[in-house]
Scaffold this motif. Structure first.
Motif, PDB file in Angstrom:
ATOM      1  N   UNK A 141       3.692  16.766  -4.185  1.00  0.00           N
ATOM      2  CA  UNK A 141       3.785  16.971  -5.636  1.00  0.00           C
ATOM      3  C   UNK A 141       3.120  15.830  -6.369  1.00  0.00           C
ATOM      4  N   UNK A 142       2.285  16.203  -7.359  1.00  0.00           N
ATOM      5  CA  UNK A 142       1.454  15.180  -8.008  1.00  0.00           C
ATOM      6  C   UNK A 142       2.230  14.269  -8.956  1.00  0.00           C
ATOM      7  N   UNK A 143       3.485  14.625  -9.244  1.00  0.00           N
ATOM      8  CA  UNK A 143       4.222  13.807 -10.213  1.00  0.00           C
ATOM      9  C   UNK A 143       5.011  12.657  -9.583  1.00  0.00           C
ATOM     10  N   UNK A 144       4.860  12.447  -8.270  1.00  0.00           N
ATOM     11  CA  UNK A 144       5.603  11.353  -7.601  1.00  0.00           C
ATOM     12  C   UNK A 144       5.401  10.001  -8.295  1.00  0.00           C
ATOM     13  N   UNK A 145       4.164   9.653  -8.735  1.00  0.00           N
ATOM     14  CA  UNK A 145       3.999   8.334  -9.357  1.00  0.00           C
ATOM     15  C   UNK A 145       4.843   8.127 -10.610  1.00  0.00           C
ATOM     16  N   UNK A 170       0.874  -1.174   0.000  1.00  0.00           N
ATOM     17  CA  UNK A 170       0.000   0.000   0.000  1.00  0.00           C
ATOM     18  C   UNK A 170       0.906   1.218   0.000  1.00  0.00           C
ATOM     19  N   UNK A 171       0.832   2.013  -1.051  1.00  0.00           N
ATOM     20  CA  UNK A 171       1.700   3.199  -1.123  1.00  0.00           C
ATOM     21  C   UNK A 171       0.929   4.418  -0.621  1.00  0.00           C
ATOM     22  N   UNK A 172       1.560   5.154   0.282  1.00  0.00           N
ATOM     23  CA  UNK A 172       0.926   6.342   0.836  1.00  0.00           C
ATOM     24  C   UNK A 172       1.636   7.567   0.284  1.00  0.00           C
ATOM     25  N   UNK A 173       0.858   8.445  -0.294  1.00  0.00           N
ATOM     26  CA  UNK A 173       1.411   9.669  -0.873  1.00  0.00           C
ATOM     27  C   UNK A 173       0.638  10.822  -0.262  1.00  0.00           C
ATOM     28  N   UNK A 174       1.346  11.828   0.240  1.00  0.00           N
ATOM     29  CA  UNK A 174       0.609  12.953   0.815  1.00  0.00           C
ATOM     30  C   UNK A 174       0.529  14.084  -0.197  1.00  0.00           C
TER      31      UNK A 174
END
Lengths: 266, 126
Positions: free
Chosen positions: A188-192, A180-184
């Protein structure tokens, strides 16, 4: 010597030979004598075919962990993220909401300190800390040992909080049911697309800290689009562990996944 | 040290460092099983979609193998292109990155079928 892998203190894995090795022993042994200037009688170069995955050892331990977990209907989730995504807060808030209903244990991975494990223990559930030192991820062998010490209960939920790092943990299978990857939303929206391997390896992405969205330029829609570009099958839940907004869907997901883990497949 | 190393961030080196430690473990195991005491060349198959940075791998390999059976060994990296199955097109396509689209239809409904491996292929030993 431990019961899971038979390793001693010195980490000599005496059981290794029981596994099927993919390499062919003493494979094509053509000599490269002509390419070298060895004097007669000295060892000559030869070729040895290996054909072995670099992570094969880790993957074998991961399979053992998976077997251990599935025999006990334990749902293990490997939580991965960059540092500061709010993983530990998400965990403590999740535990507070579920601990009356489910049995929960946590394996905490960090390079140094037991700060996160202390935060988890404060909620009243069992937590075991693994310090990786210079290592940047948890590996299946360490998790296997942690399982032995922790003895999670049958039909329980096990969170493995990995080291905050969006690169290395993606390659290491721990035997978990899901990453499960957690992104806050502060990241920045380009992390993926900057760290595609992690988003490709995860089954669920949690977009955390949504309570901060009014103060940020973060484009959630674009972020989710990038994540699905890397992994069309990834599911996304947006929530704020701090305000509680969106938490219900995450709890629902956990309950359903735990129920699925309880099915005794042949 | 490899000349491009200043361009690689530390976290990537950490990643390749641990992979190289696994490579060395496999080599040491093989050295015992197959009776060799020196490795001259190591061939690795690294897929374009494996998340491995070849330059960081070279740097880490040199560091990790220092003083081992593979000290001074040459590292040969065989690049394997990324391949995916495009579901709408129902055919295999080449991709460079995990987020690439199908070069024919533009879809992201791609299933990786090759180029995500990292394998030790062969050793030259004595």
């Amino acid at each position: 010597m431990c019961g899971i892998c038979g390793c001693g203190e010195g980490h000599n894995h005496s059981h290794e030979e029981q596994h099927d090795h993919e390499h062919a022993h003493d494979s094509h042994g053509h000599s490269h004598a002509a390419e070298h200037s060895h004097a007669p009688g000295l060892t000559q170069a030869r070729m040895v075919q290996i054909e072995q995955d670099i992570l094969s050892k880790n993957n074998r331990y991961a399979d053992e962990n998976r077997r251990y977990l599935s025999e006990r209907s334990i749902l293990a989730l490997n939580l991965v993220s960059s540092p500061g995504s709010g993983k530990t807060t998400l965990l403590t808030e999740t535990i507070i909401r579920l601990k009356e209903e489910l049995t929960i244990a946590v394996i905490e991975g960090d390079q140094q300190t037991a700060r996160d494990a202390d935060r988890i223990r404060a909620t009243g559930v069992q937590a075991l800390q693994i310090n990786t030192g210079k290592g940047c991820h948890l590996d299946a062998h360490r998790v296997g040992h942690a399982l032995q010490s922790l003895h999670p209960q049958l039909h329980s939920l096990l969170f493995i909080e990995n080291v905050g790092n969006l690169v290395c943990p993606s390659a290491f299978d721990l035997g978990e049911a899901h990453k499960v990857v957690i992104l806050s939303v502060t990241e920045g929206e380009d992390k993926p697309i900057k760290y595609p391997d992690m988003f490709h390896a995860a089954d669920l992405m949690i977009l955390n800290k949504t309570d901060l969205l009014p103060h940020l330029d973060f484009d959630s829609e674009q972020c989710i689009k990038y994540a699905k570009q890397v992994n069309p099958k990834i599911k996304v839940l947006s929530l704020s562990a701090k305000s509680g907004e969106g938490m219900e869907n995450w709890l629902k997901w956990l309950r359903v996944e735990l129920e699925l883990q309880r099915i005794a497949y042949d | 040290m490899h000349q491009n190393v200043e361009n690689i961030t530390w976290v990537f080196i950490m990643h390749e460092m641990s992979l190289c430690e696994s490579v060395l473990q496999i080599i040491e195991q093989q050295a015992q099983a197959q009776q060799f005491h020196k490795v001259k060349t190591v061939w690795l198959e690294i897929g374009a979609l494996s998340g491995v940075e070849p330059d960081a791998m070279r740097f880490s390999f040199e560091v990790v193998t220092n003083g081992s059976v593979a000290d001074q060994a040459k590292l040969e990296i065989i690049h394997i292109p990324g391949q995916a199955w495009c579901m709408p097109c129902a055919r295999e396509v080449f991709v460079e990155q995990l987020y690439d689209e199908c070069p024919h239809c533009g879809s992201h409904q791609l299933q990786i079928v090759g180029g995500d491996q990292m394998r030790i292929k062969e050793l030259e030993v004595e």
